[in-house]
Design an enzyme around this catalytic site. Structure first.
Site, PDB file in Angstrom:
ATOM      1  N   HIS A   1      41.807  24.479  28.634  1.00 31.83           N
ATOM      2  CA  HIS A   1      42.401  24.947  29.893  1.00 31.83           C
ATOM      3  C   HIS A   1      43.197  23.844  30.550  1.00 31.83           C
ATOM      4  O   HIS A   1      42.624  22.862  31.018  1.00 31.83           O
ATOM      5  CB  HIS A   1      41.303  25.305  30.896  1.00 31.83           C
TER       6      HIS A   1
ATOM      7  N   TYR B   1      45.687  31.532  40.051  1.00 28.52           N
ATOM      8  CA  TYR B   1      44.339  31.796  39.564  1.00 28.52           C
ATOM      9  C   TYR B   1      43.847  30.525  38.899  1.00 28.52           C
ATOM     10  O   TYR B   1      44.574  29.902  38.127  1.00 28.52           O
ATOM     11  CB  TYR B   1      44.341  32.995  38.587  1.00 28.52           C
TER      12      TYR B   1
ATOM     13  N   HIS C   1      44.891  37.252  34.736  1.00 29.34           N
ATOM     14  CA  HIS C   1      43.657  37.571  35.452  1.00 29.34           C
ATOM     15  C   HIS C   1      43.757  38.879  36.232  1.00 29.34           C
ATOM     16  O   HIS C   1      43.403  38.946  37.415  1.00 29.34           O
ATOM     17  CB  HIS C   1      43.235  36.403  36.368  1.00 29.34           C
TER      18      HIS C   1
ATOM     19  N   GLU D   1      47.149  37.053  28.669  1.00 35.44           N
ATOM     20  CA  GLU D   1      45.778  37.573  28.799  1.00 35.44           C
ATOM     21  C   GLU D   1      45.620  38.434  30.045  1.00 35.44           C
ATOM     22  O   GLU D   1      46.171  38.104  31.110  1.00 35.44           O
ATOM     23  CB  GLU D   1      44.848  36.355  28.873  1.00 35.44           C
TER      24      GLU D   1
ATOM     25  N   GLU E   1      37.425  40.164  28.127  1.00 33.17           N
ATOM     26  CA  GLU E   1      36.324  39.283  28.544  1.00 33.17           C
ATOM     27  C   GLU E   1      35.346  39.978  29.485  1.00 33.17           C
ATOM     28  O   GLU E   1      34.207  39.539  29.617  1.00 33.17           O
ATOM     29  CB  GLU E   1      36.867  37.987  29.167  1.00 33.17           C
TER      30      GLU E   1
ATOM     31  N   GLU F   1      38.268  30.124  22.951  1.00 28.65           N
ATOM     32  CA  GLU F   1      38.361  29.401  24.227  1.00 28.65           C
ATOM     33  C   GLU F   1      37.218  28.392  24.278  1.00 28.65           C
ATOM     34  O   GLU F   1      36.094  28.702  23.909  1.00 28.65           O
ATOM     35  CB  GLU F   1      38.241  30.402  25.372  1.00 28.65           C
TER      36      GLU F   1
HETATM   37  C1  GCO Z   1      38.883  32.908  31.190  1.00 27.88           C
HETATM   38  C2  GCO Z   1      38.363  33.688  32.330  1.00 27.88           C
HETATM   39  C3  GCO Z   1      37.489  32.930  33.240  1.00 27.88           C
HETATM   40  C4  GCO Z   1      36.879  33.856  34.263  1.00 27.88           C
HETATM   41  C5  GCO Z   1      35.463  33.493  34.491  1.00 27.88           C
HETATM   42  C6  GCO Z   1      34.768  34.454  35.376  1.00 27.88           C
HETATM   43  O1  GCO Z   1      39.854  33.354  30.629  1.00 27.88           O
HETATM   44  O2  GCO Z   1      38.276  31.904  30.861  1.00 27.88           O
HETATM   45  O3  GCO Z   1      39.341  34.461  32.932  1.00 27.88           O
HETATM   46  O4  GCO Z   1      38.130  31.828  33.778  1.00 27.88           O
HETATM   47  O5  GCO Z   1      37.555  33.846  35.479  1.00 27.88           O
HETATM   48  O6  GCO Z   1      34.848  33.425  33.260  1.00 27.88           O
HETATM   49  O7  GCO Z   1      33.411  34.183  35.391  1.00 27.88           O
HETATM   50 MG    MG Z   2      40.490  35.192  31.300  1.00 26.33          MG
END
Ligand code: GCO
Ligand code: MG
Length: 408
Positions: free
Chosen positions: A122, A160, A217, A241, A267, A344
């Site tokens: 990230h 985000y 998100h 995503e 997710e 990830e």
């Molecule tokens: C990602 C996710 C996370 C979520 C989180 C919520 O792609 O890793 O979007 O960042 O926001 O897991 O609990």
């Molecule tokens: Mg995500």
């Protein structure tokens, strides 16, 4: 062989990891992860109050039957809380199975299809300069794929997962937010105008080979996401995503009709039934479920197989809320799955986390190398976990500038 007991532990460095330990009459134990981010006490209670009493006396080798017993036995079934609790039991039973066979779990799934599994890190920045620095740092560590999130000018509390200026190194630990959720303000127009310029700068600086991922998100409407996807095709993203809210999967249809940008979603899904329609319609390219809240290895393996029939690859969720136990369970699937895509990755690598969950899994040059230890290959230090107490946290909530509630 019989299950003689099970215990749930809640705690960890900067995270309320929910760890399940299942004991047997043959001295072998298994470990599972039931961490449901910012709702951790709920799967823990589901396990303690309802599932563990039923487990005692069961034969831990019958992991399929135990899975069906809990799933079919729950009249109010599915949902993230129940599936996280079933998932933890399932992981622990695969751990036990591997230890009995003296084999790593990937061997029980069908052996290795690859050595290292591609990871993405990230990178985030309060602004684009911060973001470029953050990407630099991961590229220097050998990562070939990076998720990029950037603060949007004039949207100070928006975007985000955006850190404060200069804080982009501090992404492993989520700050507990206290009594109520933090408020963020979102503006779709500003985001849609600015984000393509960010991709442009990333390509200019890092060239064509870096794999760029981006997480919307759930913030866009289908038509906005379709237009955005089309506009950014030239930046050749590895994936886009969660472009739209996950509730209505048919929204993906419109996106698909207008752009070839690869779509990753899933997710927040926790069952094969949540994924079926979008996989069968081939509305996505990467399925993002997690072994934690999608029912463990037994259930996720079924999702992976369905995905393979429809040219969909895996891209499992691996946010910092996953403990090294579920990351290991995913690593075993990643080593085996013929349709593996990417993973990830944010967990291992802090001193405190490694002390709590010792293992020989290795993350090197942007790849995950699964350990050959029997079972899942992760231990759990029960003395170490006593250092941590549960702290409540919340995801932020999002409003538009006029006050309207929006999707986090
Ligand atoms: C990602 C996710 C996370 C979520 C989180 C919520 O792609 O890793 O979007 O960042 O926001 O897991 O609990
Ligand atoms: Mg995500």
């Amino acid at each position: 062989m019989k299950i003689t007991g099970a215990e749930v532990f809640v705690g960890g460095p900067g995270k309320n990891y929910v760890t399940l330990k299942i004991m047997t009459d043959q001295g072998i134990h298994g470990l599972g992860d039931a961490t449901l981010n910012n709702r951790e006490t709920l799967p823990a209670a589901y396990l303690k109050d309802y599932l563990i009493p039923c487990l005692i006396g069961m034969d831990p080798r019958n992991s399929e039957d135990i899975w069906q017993y809990f799933y079919l036995g729950a009249y109010f079934r599915r949902g993230p809380i129940a599936m996280a609790a079933f998932g933890a039991i399932d992981m622990a039973l695969w751990d036990i199975k591997g230890k009995i066979a003296n084999l790593p779990v990937y061997q029980l799934l069908g052996g290795k299809s690859r050595d290292g599994a591609l990871l993405y890190a990230h990178a985030t920045g309060a602004d684009v300069d911060d973001l470029l620095e953050s990407i630099d740092q991961y590229v220097a560590q050998g990562y070939k794929a990076v998720r990029v999130q950037c603060g949007i000018p004039d949207m100070p509390e928006g975007g985000y997962a955006i850190p404060e200026k200069g804080q982009h190194n501090d992404q492993f630990i989520t700050k507990f937010t206290g009594d109520v959720p933090k408020l963020e303000i979102w503006d779709t127009e500003k985001y849609l105008k600015y984000m393509p310029t960010v991709f442009e700068k990333i390509r200019e600086r890092f060239g064509d080979d870096l794999k760029i991922l981006h997480d919307v998100h759930h913030r866009l409407l289908p038509r906005e996401a379709a237009a955005f996807g089309k506009e950014i095709e030239k930046y050749n993203l590895f994936w886009l995503e969660d472009p739209t809210p996950a509730d209505d999967q048919s929204a993906l249809k419109l996106i698909r009709q207008h752009t070839t940008v690869p779509i990753a979603i899933g997710e927040v899904f926790n069952s094969l039934w949540d994924c079926k329609q979008m996989i069968e319609n081939e509305w996505l390219d990467y399925i993002r479920v997690a072994v934690t809240y999608a029912g463990g290895i037994t259930h996720v393996r079924r999702i992976v197989d369905l995905a393979a029939m429809h040219h969909v690859k895996t891209g499992f969720h691996g946010a910092p809320s996953h403990s090294p136990i579920s990351m290991a369970a995913q690593a075993h699937i990643n080593a085996w799955a013929p349709n593996f895509g990417i993973q990830e990755y944010l967990v291992l690598g802090t001193k405190e986390c490694d002390a709590l969950f010792p293992s020989d899994h290795v993350c090197k040059d942007g790849n995950f190398y699964v350990s050959d230890a029997p079972g899942l290959g992760v231990d759990f230090d029960e003395k170490e976990v006593k250092k941590y107490t549960y702290e409540r946290g919340f995801h932020p909530v999002v409003r538009l500038e006029d006050g309207t509630m929006w999707n986090y």
